[in-house]
Design an enzyme around this catalytic site. Structure first.
Site: not given
Ligand code: NAP
Length: 483
Positions: A290, A256, A387, A180
């Site tokens: 991240c 992650e 962040e 997804k």
């Molecule tokens: P996010 O809001 O957590 O969303 C990530 C994914 O989860 C998206 O596909 C999102 O779908 C989905 N999602 C959201 N709410 C959900 C729920 N309740 N149940 C299941 N899936 C759900 O994060 P983001 O804003 O896309 O990305 C930024 C974050 O990712 C930052 O905190 C960053 O640090 C972290 N990150 C970490 C790494 C690592 O390797 N540690 C790498 C890259 C990014 P939708 O888009 O449809 O909401």
């Protein structure tokens, strides 16, 4: 403007090797963050569609797992070659839906492709072990089996690389997947599917289901007993929710999550190298990573020079539509992301931080925010805990090694830390005391498919890349043998 680029990009769900509409016919729009214009409308999966994808993955599991490792490896190798062939088209597509400058998108495509090359090689290194039980004398044979259907959930900041970093090892291990993608950036993954088909990935082995109802769709899959692992990259907040959901069926979590990276510059650092590293650690992906340096700790003796040089580099960046050559700073992904950055800067300035460059939202369309440098950031500023996820460098000073280690570790996150010093023995001593899964020692970039990427504390569980990445998708089985 996008016709040629978007003409052949599929926009439906990809389930069991076929493109289909969602069961309720709902779609959602994808927006170009540089223009705020709609570029495509994508099918939005329902929980029923998600279960259909699990059905397809489960049906494909036996055949894929039974393939010889070399055959799986060769398909992955072919996928690597095809992504390189189509690199420019994919890079432009990433820029259109994510906003990042084309140079960042090109780097992402190369990085994304590498996960297929690396895992093509890992596919044939699923090694077991044999030993003799010390007391009974029986043989202990250890082997690794693919864990089963994998649910992959990816973020918008690296729409290609965060997907291939999961698909590569899953397929190498013999697991089928349902992915997804993030709603802001579903097109890149959809565009990768014809490439994976051409590489020889059989129908059902990789299924892609964009959805506006992420919570419901992922929850439905995590409550299907055929799903055995959830590999998630995203925020710590959503990661926590998924850990709760995964607990119901004891689904293995690979997480992650977020970061809050310190970037430490000691008084003996090569300052030009530190500035170069700082620009990469801070500005790769406009700070939407991240791994982005979130807190600069600069020794008081070199603070002024560091701040001056960093300000010069940051203000020289060219902001604009990422598709235009020469642009080095694209827009942020959406208005929410920009609002968050703006409110963190306002909060810091209100509490006493000084703006050396940037700090002001430009007029006009597009979610732009300028490269910004803040000094004298007070300890109470929210940006030291949250962040920033944007092009803002916050600088503080320190005086001693012990003090900076304590301050760097003072966070619930533990993904990556950077430090610059010419004294390698100090570099290693400090690295060992930092509670972070990855350390950039005189380097501003740690990401590498051959290295174990991942965080300590609330930055995650498990590792991606290296051999560890493959092991996430394998179960250990031990056979006690008499012969
Ligand atoms: P996010 O809001 O957590 O969303 C990530 C994914 O989860 C998206 O596909 C999102 O779908 C989905 N999602 C959201 N709410 C959900 C729920 N309740 N149940 C299941 N899936 C759900 O994060 P983001 O804003 O896309 O990305 C930024 C974050 O990712 C930052 O905190 C960053 O640090 C972290 N990150 C970490 C790494 C690592 O390797 N540690 C790498 C890259 C990014 P939708 O888009 O449809 O909401």
């Amino acid at each position: 403007m996008y016709d040629n680029l978007l003409a052949n990009v599929p926009t439906d769900l990809y389930i069991g090797g076929k493109w289909r509409k969602s069961s309720d016919n709902q779609r959602f729009d994808v927006i170009d963050p540089a223009t705020e214009k709609k570029v495509a409308s994508v099918a939005s999966a329902t929980p029923e569609d998600a279960i259909a994808a699990v059905d397809a993955a489960h049906a494909a599991f036996e055949g894929w797992a039974a393939k010889k490792p070399r055959e799986r490896g060769e398909i992955l190798r072919k996928a690597f070659e095809l992504i390189i062939r189509d690199a420019e088209r994919l890079a432009k597509l990433i820029t259109v839906e994510n906003g990042k400058a084309l140079s960042d998108s090109r780097a992402e495509v190369a990085y994304a492709a590498e996960f297929f090359r690396w895992n093509a090689e890992e596919a044939v290194r699923n090694l077991g072990q044999m030993s003799r039980a010390p007391s009974s004398g029986a043989r202990i044979v250890v082997q690794h089996k693919p864990i089963g259907v994998a649910v992959l959930v990816t973020p918008w900041n690296f729409p290609a690389a965060m997907a291939t970093r999961k698909i590569g090892p899953a397929l190498a291990a013999g697991c089928p997947v349902v992915l997804k993608p993030a709603s802001d950036t579903p097109l890149t993954m959809l565009a990768l599917m014809p490439i994976l088909e051409e590489a020889g990935v059989p129908g059902g082995v990789v299924n892609v289901i964009p959805s506006r109802s992420s919570g419901k769709v992922v929850s439905a899959m995590l409550h299907d007993p055929r799903v055995r692992i959830v590999s998630f990259t995203g925020s710590t907040e959503v990661g926590r929710k998924l850990l709760h959901e995964a607990a119901d069926n004891v689904v293995k979590p690979a997480m992650e999550l977020g970061g809050n990276a310190p970037f430490i510059v000691f008084e003996d650092a090569d300052l030009d190298a530190a500035i170069e590293g700082a620009m990469i650690a801070k500005m790769r992906n406009m700070g939407e990573a991240c791994t982005s340096a979130n807190r600069f700790y600069v020794h008081e003796k070199v603070h002024d020079e560091f701040a001056k040089k960093l300000t010069a580099k940051m203000s020289a960046l060219k902001m604009g539509n990422g598709l235009d050559e020469g642009v080095t700073l694209g827009p942020l992904v959406n208005e929410d992301g920009r609002q968050k950055v703006m409110s963190l800067v306002e909060d810091a300035v209100k509490k006493g931080a000084k703006v050396l460059t940037g700090g002001k939202r430009p007029d006009g369309p597009g979610f732009f925010y300028p490269a910004t440098v803040l000094t004298d950031v007070p300890d109470t500023a929210a940006m030291l805990r949250d962040e920033i996820f944007g092009p803002v460098a916050s600088i503080q000073t320190f005086t001693s090694e012990d003090e900076v280690i304590r301050r760097a570790n003072d966070t619930e996150y533990g993904l990556v830390a950077y430090l610059y010093t010419k004294d390698l023995s100090r570099g290693m001593r400090v690295s060992e005391k930092l509670d972070f899964g990855m350390i950039g020692l005189n380097r501003g970039l740690v990401s590498d498919p051959a290295a174990p990427f991942g965080g300590m504390k609330q930055s995650g569980i498990g590792r991606e890349g290296a051999h560890e990445g493959l092991m996430e998708f394998l179960e250990t089985q031990y056979v006690s043998v008499n012969w």
